[in-house]
Design a protein around this motif. Structure first.
Motif, PDB file in Angstrom:
ATOM      1  N   ILE A  57      -0.552  11.951 -16.863  1.00 45.23           N
ATOM      2  CA  ILE A  57      -0.846  11.691 -15.443  1.00 45.23           C
ATOM      3  C   ILE A  57      -2.193  10.982 -15.336  1.00 45.23           C
ATOM      4  CG2 ILE A  57      -1.120  12.768 -13.179  1.00 45.23           C
ATOM      5  CD1 ILE A  57       0.714  14.962 -14.105  1.00 45.23           C
ATOM      6  N   ALA A  58      -2.159   9.805 -14.701  1.00 46.46           N
ATOM      7  CA  ALA A  58      -3.325   8.910 -14.729  1.00 46.46           C
ATOM      8  C   ALA A  58      -3.912   8.710 -13.332  1.00 46.46           C
ATOM      9  CB  ALA A  58      -2.905   7.563 -15.310  1.00 46.46           C
ATOM     10  N   PRO A  64       1.612   7.184 -13.015  1.00 48.60           N
ATOM     11  CA  PRO A  64       0.364   6.543 -12.567  1.00 48.60           C
ATOM     12  C   PRO A  64      -0.017   7.040 -11.172  1.00 48.60           C
ATOM     13  CG  PRO A  64       2.081   4.912 -13.044  1.00 48.60           C
ATOM     14  CD  PRO A  64       2.731   6.248 -12.995  1.00 48.60           C
ATOM     15  N   SER A  65      -1.216   6.683 -10.749  1.00 49.94           N
ATOM     16  CA  SER A  65      -1.592   6.958  -9.363  1.00 49.94           C
ATOM     17  C   SER A  65      -0.724   6.113  -8.436  1.00 49.94           C
ATOM     18  CB  SER A  65      -3.059   6.603  -9.139  1.00 49.94           C
ATOM     19  OG  SER A  65      -3.314   6.550  -7.751  1.00 49.94           O
ATOM     20  N   GLU A  66      -0.311   6.691  -7.340  1.00 51.46           N
ATOM     21  CA  GLU A  66       0.527   5.970  -6.366  1.00 51.46           C
ATOM     22  C   GLU A  66      -0.240   4.796  -5.741  1.00 51.46           C
ATOM     23  OE1 GLU A  66      -0.552   9.017  -6.392  1.00 51.46           O
ATOM     24  OE2 GLU A  66      -1.011   9.838  -4.422  1.00 51.46           O
ATOM     25  N   GLY A 115       4.987   7.854  -7.604  1.00 48.51           N
ATOM     26  CA  GLY A 115       4.989   8.577  -6.334  1.00 48.51           C
ATOM     27  C   GLY A 115       3.734   9.410  -6.174  1.00 48.51           C
ATOM     28  N   GLY A 167       1.154  12.541  -5.904  1.00 49.31           N
ATOM     29  CA  GLY A 167       0.906  13.638  -6.842  1.00 49.31           C
ATOM     30  C   GLY A 167       1.647  14.902  -6.456  1.00 49.31           C
ATOM     31  N   PHE A 196      -3.901  15.128 -18.413  1.00 50.96           N
ATOM     32  CA  PHE A 196      -4.246  14.716 -17.044  1.00 50.96           C
ATOM     33  C   PHE A 196      -5.644  14.122 -17.000  1.00 50.96           C
ATOM     34  CE2 PHE A 196      -6.431  15.983 -13.043  1.00 50.96           C
ATOM     35  CZ  PHE A 196      -5.733  15.151 -12.175  1.00 50.96           C
ATOM     36  N   GLY A 210      -8.120  12.937 -13.770  1.00 52.89           N
ATOM     37  CA  GLY A 210      -8.206  12.818 -12.316  1.00 52.89           C
ATOM     38  C   GLY A 210      -9.226  13.793 -11.763  1.00 52.89           C
ATOM     39  N   GLY A 211      -9.050  14.143 -10.508  1.00 48.25           N
ATOM     40  CA  GLY A 211     -10.039  14.969  -9.815  1.00 48.25           C
ATOM     41  C   GLY A 211      -9.945  16.443 -10.208  1.00 48.25           C
ATOM     42  N   LEU A 233     -11.711  15.506 -16.073  1.00 48.43           N
ATOM     43  CA  LEU A 233     -11.920  15.641 -14.626  1.00 48.43           C
ATOM     44  C   LEU A 233     -13.189  14.924 -14.162  1.00 48.43           C
ATOM     45  CD1 LEU A 233     -10.811  19.392 -14.469  1.00 48.43           C
ATOM     46  CD2 LEU A 233      -9.397  17.349 -14.220  1.00 48.43           C
ATOM     47  N   GLY A 287     -17.141  14.142 -12.489  1.00 45.66           N
ATOM     48  CA  GLY A 287     -18.503  14.267 -13.011  1.00 45.66           C
ATOM     49  C   GLY A 287     -19.551  14.025 -11.933  1.00 45.66           C
ATOM     50  N   GLU A 329     -19.093  14.754  -6.172  1.00 41.55           N
ATOM     51  CA  GLU A 329     -18.781  13.490  -6.841  1.00 41.55           C
ATOM     52  C   GLU A 329     -18.442  12.464  -5.760  1.00 41.55           C
ATOM     53  OE1 GLU A 329     -15.077  13.089  -9.045  1.00 41.55           O
ATOM     54  OE2 GLU A 329     -16.155  12.038 -10.625  1.00 41.55           O
ATOM     55  N   PHE A 349     -18.185   8.955  -6.332  1.00 41.58           N
ATOM     56  CA  PHE A 349     -17.228   8.039  -6.962  1.00 41.58           C
ATOM     57  C   PHE A 349     -17.268   6.642  -6.350  1.00 41.58           C
ATOM     58  CE2 PHE A 349     -13.012   7.442  -9.157  1.00 41.58           C
ATOM     59  CZ  PHE A 349     -13.441   7.917 -10.378  1.00 41.58           C
ATOM     60  N   LEU A 383     -19.846  16.477 -17.430  1.00 35.99           N
ATOM     61  CA  LEU A 383     -19.125  15.468 -18.221  1.00 35.99           C
ATOM     62  C   LEU A 383     -20.064  14.741 -19.188  1.00 35.99           C
ATOM     63  CD1 LEU A 383     -16.344  14.344 -18.733  1.00 35.99           C
ATOM     64  CD2 LEU A 383     -16.705  12.676 -16.925  1.00 35.99           C
TER      65      LEU A 383
HETATM   66  P1  NAD Z   1      -6.510  12.537  -8.313  1.00 30.13           P
HETATM   67  O1  NAD Z   1      -6.780  13.868  -8.910  1.00 30.13           O
HETATM   68  O2  NAD Z   1      -6.382  12.420  -6.862  1.00 30.13           O
HETATM   69  O3  NAD Z   1      -5.155  11.924  -8.909  1.00 30.13           O
HETATM   70  C1  NAD Z   1      -4.966  11.719 -10.293  1.00 30.13           C
HETATM   71  C2  NAD Z   1      -3.477  11.682 -10.585  1.00 30.13           C
HETATM   72  O4  NAD Z   1      -2.930  12.980 -10.347  1.00 30.13           O
HETATM   73  C3  NAD Z   1      -2.689  10.729  -9.685  1.00 30.13           C
HETATM   74  O5  NAD Z   1      -1.675  10.126 -10.456  1.00 30.13           O
HETATM   75  C4  NAD Z   1      -2.106  11.668  -8.647  1.00 30.13           C
HETATM   76  O6  NAD Z   1      -0.937  11.167  -8.044  1.00 30.13           O
HETATM   77  C5  NAD Z   1      -1.802  12.879  -9.504  1.00 30.13           C
HETATM   78  N1  NAD Z   1      -1.671  14.153  -8.778  1.00 30.13           N
HETATM   79  C6  NAD Z   1      -2.277  14.536  -7.629  1.00 30.13           C
HETATM   80  N2  NAD Z   1      -1.888  15.783  -7.280  1.00 30.13           N
HETATM   81  C7  NAD Z   1      -1.040  16.204  -8.249  1.00 30.13           C
HETATM   82  C8  NAD Z   1      -0.300  17.407  -8.459  1.00 30.13           C
HETATM   83  N3  NAD Z   1      -0.379  18.444  -7.628  1.00 30.13           N
HETATM   84  N4  NAD Z   1       0.492  17.485  -9.556  1.00 30.13           N
HETATM   85  C9  NAD Z   1       0.578  16.466 -10.432  1.00 30.13           C
HETATM   86  N5  NAD Z   1      -0.083  15.292 -10.275  1.00 30.13           N
HETATM   87  C10 NAD Z   1      -0.887  15.164  -9.200  1.00 30.13           C
HETATM   88  O7  NAD Z   1      -7.643  11.599  -8.919  1.00 30.13           O
HETATM   89  P2  NAD Z   1      -7.930  10.094  -8.536  1.00 30.13           P
HETATM   90  O8  NAD Z   1      -8.511  10.098  -7.168  1.00 30.13           O
HETATM   91  O9  NAD Z   1      -6.731   9.272  -8.841  1.00 30.13           O
HETATM   92  O10 NAD Z   1      -9.048   9.717  -9.603  1.00 30.13           O
HETATM   93  C11 NAD Z   1     -10.392   9.964  -9.407  1.00 30.13           C
HETATM   94  C12 NAD Z   1     -10.828  11.214 -10.117  1.00 30.13           C
HETATM   95  O11 NAD Z   1     -10.507  11.115 -11.501  1.00 30.13           O
HETATM   96  C13 NAD Z   1     -12.321  11.422 -10.071  1.00 30.13           C
HETATM   97  O12 NAD Z   1     -12.620  12.774  -9.819  1.00 30.13           O
HETATM   98  C14 NAD Z   1     -12.781  11.054 -11.469  1.00 30.13           C
HETATM   99  O13 NAD Z   1     -13.982  11.654 -11.861  1.00 30.13           O
HETATM  100  C15 NAD Z   1     -11.635  11.506 -12.286  1.00 30.13           C
HETATM  101  N6  NAD Z   1     -11.634  10.810 -13.574  1.00 30.13           N
HETATM  102  C16 NAD Z   1     -11.976  11.505 -14.696  1.00 30.13           C
HETATM  103  C17 NAD Z   1     -12.024  10.840 -15.933  1.00 30.13           C
HETATM  104  C18 NAD Z   1     -12.415  11.583 -17.198  1.00 30.13           C
HETATM  105  O14 NAD Z   1     -12.142  11.062 -18.266  1.00 30.13           O
HETATM  106  N7  NAD Z   1     -13.046  12.732 -17.115  1.00 30.13           N
HETATM  107  C19 NAD Z   1     -11.730   9.487 -16.005  1.00 30.13           C
HETATM  108  C20 NAD Z   1     -11.396   8.810 -14.825  1.00 30.13           C
HETATM  109  C21 NAD Z   1     -11.346   9.478 -13.612  1.00 30.13           C
END
Ligand code: NAD
Length: 496
Positions: free
Chosen positions: A156-157, A184-186, A213, A215, A233, A235-236, A258, A260, A390, A392, A418
């Motif tokens: 999950i990206a 991927p992210s939607e 689609g 998350g 995973f 993401g946030g 996650l 930072g 954060e 961002f 981080l």
């Molecule tokens: P996000 O958490 O909103 O979404 C990331 C992915 O998770 C998306 O594909 C989204 O659709 C999916 N998602 C959301 N809810 C979900 C659920 N309940 N179940 C499964 N999948 C779900 O993050 P974002 O806004 O896309 O990205 C920004 C965040 O990512 C920032 O907090 C950033 O710090 C973090 N990030 C961390 C790293 C790292 O290596 N530590 C690298 C890049 C980004």
């Protein structure tokens, strides 16, 4: 003012399973070009049934296909084919990535796509060196420890560097013999959709699939599917919590990369010119949208005013604008909602007693795109929201300090962990500071040097587990211990 589209994307983006469009079944989602705010494509959301079909394809490829049992030599060939496919399509992939993220095209071509290709080369080289273990400590027995693929990986990206980050996961999962379903992210599905389409042409059927689609719909269905064996995973932090608790119900291992709120600590003993370049790069590259951004700039009080003055001057001159222009340094933020959230921290900083140093406004002269001027604030204290949350975006928060101990205390006073940056030419200062920093990575006198063999990941709420050579090998494989007697062993003869 308006900007040209980097590429005309397909009108509709869908998931892909075994080379055909996934079932969809969910709602239509708009994809916008952040530089103009115009809708440029429609994404078909995959519902639970469509996700199940993708997992079943990956499951079949793992349980019945050749992939997990392939010789290392053959798997290396396949990884090299993935790398060559990316290199042959750098321009198209970079333009699709630009169209959904607004990241500067030149950077996408020169860094993100090159890195994406290298991710496959890196893991190809890594597995060519992997070795098992054997033990003969118990007389008469040979015990071997082998590593085997785990199964179906859910990958999950996020949206901030979709191809560069997702290919690390894809390459690692596949290198160690797993099959995968990528989500991927939607907001930024286009380059990854095309990449998976291209990679499906060089990989055996079912090895790599993609679903699209939101998350809470598609991502949640993927994580909860009983056919998934591990989840990687990025993401946030809040999303990470939701994913881990869902995966926990199936006892499925996860890695969580996650958020930072990293401290960039600048001592008076640093080369001030280099530290200034490092601080600017640390917060403004990738449009400020990166987990490892040096978003809290802690500067020793003796040099604080001078450093901040020079930072303001340079920040005011950063070239914001068209992602397609070669001299653009910062493009638009990824979405309207995100831009408004980032700008909202200017008011929050003021409400908390801080002060705006530079920027802080939307660049309305650049039209409807999500452009803001590179921003910095002086926090009233490290407890301020601009120092704890954060943000961002291209938004630095400055805090002065007097001693190394104080700098470390401020750096560690956050829920995240981080990375940390330390700038000093005085070795004892560096050596006294780095061991006390509670972060998974410390960069000394350099911004953002990622060594792929080394673990990358966060302390505290910045993550669980690590990515990198041996860390990925440990995560993407099961260890198997096999014991064989070297001569018939004496057996206890129950009932003889
Ligand atoms: P996000 O958490 O909103 O979404 C990331 C992915 O998770 C998306 O594909 C989204 O659709 C999916 N998602 C959301 N809810 C979900 C659920 N309940 N179940 C499964 N999948 C779900 O993050 P974002 O806004 O896309 O990205 C920004 C965040 O990512 C920032 O907090 C950033 O710090 C973090 N990030 C961390 C790293 C790292 O290596 N530590 C690298 C890049 C980004």
């Amino acid at each position: 003012m308006s900007f040209d589209l980097p590429i005309q994307p397909p009108e509709r983006i869908t998931g892909l399973v075994n080379g055909t469009a996934s079932l969809g079944g969910g709602i239509d989602l708009p994809v916008f070009y952040p530089a103009t705010g115009a809708q440029i494509a429609t994404l078909t959301e995959d519902d639970e049934t469509a996700v199940a079909r993708a997992v079943e394809a990956a499951r079949a490829a793992f349980d019945k296909g050749p992939w997990p049992g392939l010789s290392t030599a053959k798997r290396i060939e396949a990884l090299e084919a993935c790398r060559e496919t990316i290199l042959a399509n750098v321009d198209e992939l970079a333009r699709l990535e630009c169209a959904a993220t607004g990241l500067v095209l030149k950077e996408l071509r020169a860094r993100h796509m090159v890195r994406a290709a290298y991710n496959f080369r890196f893991f190809a080289e890594y597995i060519s060196q992997s070795a098992g273990q054997s033990y003969t400590q118990t007389e008469g027995y040979l015990t071997t420890v082998t590593r085997e693929p785990v199964g179906v990986a859910a990958l999950i990206a996020p949206w901030n560097a979709p191809v560069a980050l997702a290919t690390m996961k894809i390459a690692a999962a596949l290198a160690f013999g797993n099959t995968a379903v990528l989500k991927p992210s939607e907001q930024t599905p286009m380059a990854l959709a095309r990449l998976v389409e291209l990679l499906q042409e060089v990989l055996p059927e079912g090895v790599l699939n993609i679903v699209n689609g939101r998350g809470a719909v598609t991502g949640a269905a993927l994580v909860a599917h009983p056919g998934v064996d591990l989840v990687s995973f990025t993401g946030g932090t809040e999303t990470g919590r939701a994913i881990m608790s869902s995966a926990g119900r199936n006892l499925v291992p996860c890695t969580m990369e996650l958020g930072g709120k990293s401290a960039n600590i600048i001592f008076a003993s640093a080369d001030q010119d280099r530290a200034l370049d490092g601080a600017l790069q640390g917060i403004f590259s990738n449009n400020g949208q990166q987990c490892l951004a040096g978003s809290r700039v802690l500067v020793e009080r003796k040099v604080f005013d001078d450093f901040v003055g020079r930072f303001r001057e340079r920040a005011a001159k950063v070239r914001v604008g068209d992602p397609l222009a070669d001299d653009t340094e910062v493009g638009p933020l990824a979405s309207l909602a995100h831009m408004n959230r980032v700008l909202g921290f200017v008011d929050k900083a003021r409400e908390d007693g801080g002060q705006l140093l530079v920027g802080g406004t939307r660049r309305e002269d650049l039209g409807e795109g999500y452009f803001i001027s590179p921003t910095a604030v002086l926090a009233h204290s490290n407890a301020d929201r601009c120092a704890q949350d954060e943000i961002f975006g291209p938004f630095a928060t400055f805090i002065p300090f007097d001693t190394a101990d104080e700098a470390v205390a401020i750096a560690n006073d956050t829920a995240f962990g981080l990375v940390s940056y330390v700038w000093s030419d005085h070795l004892p200062t560096v050596m006294a500071t780095t061991p006390s920093l509670r972060s998974g990575v410390v960069w000394v006198n350099t911004p953002m040097m990622r060594e792929l063999r080394a673990p990358f990941g966060g302390y505290k709420t910045s993550g669980v587990g690590r990515e990198g050579g041996a860390s990925c090998e440990a995560f993407y494989t099961e260890e198997k211990t096999t014991t064989i007697p070297t001569a018939p062993p004496a057996l206890r003869r129950f009932g003889a």
